[in-house]
Design an enzyme around this catalytic site. Structure first.
Site, PDB file in Angstrom:
ATOM      1  N   HIS A   1       0.396  10.816  -1.826  1.00 16.35           N
ATOM      2  CA  HIS A   1      -0.859  10.624  -1.100  1.00 16.35           C
ATOM      3  C   HIS A   1      -1.243  11.875  -0.320  1.00 16.35           C
ATOM      4  O   HIS A   1      -2.308  12.436  -0.509  1.00 16.35           O
ATOM      5  CB  HIS A   1      -0.763   9.419  -0.149  1.00 16.35           C
TER       6      HIS A   1
ATOM      7  N   HIS B   1       0.820  -1.216   0.000  1.00 16.65           N
ATOM      8  CA  HIS B   1       0.000   0.000   0.000  1.00 16.65           C
ATOM      9  C   HIS B   1       0.856   1.269   0.000  1.00 16.65           C
ATOM     10  O   HIS B   1       1.840   1.353   0.709  1.00 16.65           O
ATOM     11  CB  HIS B   1      -0.887  -0.031   1.251  1.00 16.65           C
TER      12      HIS B   1
END
Length: 273
Positions: free
Chosen positions: A41, A5
């Site tokens: 992110h 991830h």
């Protein structure tokens, strides 16, 4: 598929694959003109992770290409699938098609090297908003106009908004998609989430008239949650700790039922027992 991830810096590719990931997920942010800009992110992100690692998108693609090209000094044979988590929510709905076109051009030049011995990984375009289905059509059209429609064989899709599964089906219909469908379900590791929708997705995958080929659950960092997801029959688990998933897969209850996917496993084919 053990899916690492938030792999947004080139150095993290080796880090996650060495921990047992055969797949990575990378965040893609767009500028206001719908150009893919950074692998980034941002804050907030998962508990226990640094949210701000990044590269320029094209630079990341070049690093990824090396990691997935046999014969390259940076080649990682186990890395076979890459999920691009497209942060398209920053765009207006009418920019989705442009984002798809620009993403395709970027991948074509920097990852696929215009069809000349580029990276071999399968790619999933993960889109957070059903209204952005034209990202898919823009992507597809561009590879066609650029003379490389065959590269679509390497591309699959995911709508990551935890939407109602019937609504997801409608969005794919509008986009003209009839295969290569991964369905995600999940939430940040900071919060718990049940498996009800995962089970619905698995039921769709396993029904004779379903549209889903593979189901993955995110973000799973604990052994107990991993077991729950495997018991529900998922094909992939996204995690911050690939080694945790690998340990559970080696437990006697799971090692006869599951194995780590390799390049020979077609990620667009529904697995039949």
């Amino acid at each position: 598929w053990i899916m690492g991830h938030m792999v947004n810096a080139i150095a993290q590719i080796d880090e996650f694959v060495n921990l047992g990931a055969n797949s990575i997920e990378t965040d893609v942010s767009f500028d206001k003109n719908a150009n893919p800009e950074y692998t980034y992110h941002g804050i907030p992100c998962d508990c226990g992770r640094t949210c701000t690692k990044s590269e320029k998108f094209n630079v990341f693609l070049q690093g990824l290409q090396k990691a997935t090209t046999p014969g390259d000094s940076k080649y990682q044979e186990k890395l076979v699938l890459v999920v691009f988590d497209l942060k398209s929510s920053s765009l207006y709905d009418n920019q989705a098609s442009d984002a798809g076109k620009k993403l395709a051009k970027s991948l074509l030049q920097n990852y696929w090297k215009n069809g000349n011995n580029g990276g071999r990984a399968y790619i999933v375009l993960s889109i957070p908003n059903l209204a952005h289905y034209k990202l898919i059509t823009g992507f597809k059209e561009t590879l066609k106009t650029e003379g490389h429609p065959e590269l679509m064989e390497k591309v699959g899709y995911d709508f990551s908004g935890n939407d109602d599964i019937d609504q997801v089906a409608k969005a794919y219909k509008k986009a003209g998609v009839t295969g290569h469908v991964w369905q995600s379900d999940g939430i940040t590791n900071c919060l718990p989430r049940g498996l009800d929708r995962v089970r619905q997705a698995v039921a769709n995958r396993d029904s004779s008239n379903g549209f889903i080929n593979k189901v993955y659950y995110w973000t799973v960092d604990k052994r107990s949650t991993t077991r729950g997801a495997l018991d529900a029959g998922v094909d992939g688990i996204m995690t911050n700790y690939p080694d945790v998933i690998a340990v559970v897969l080696s437990e006697s209850a799971y090692k006869s039922k599951f194995r780590i996917a390799t390049y020979e496993d077609n990620p667009w084919e529904t697995f039949k027992n």
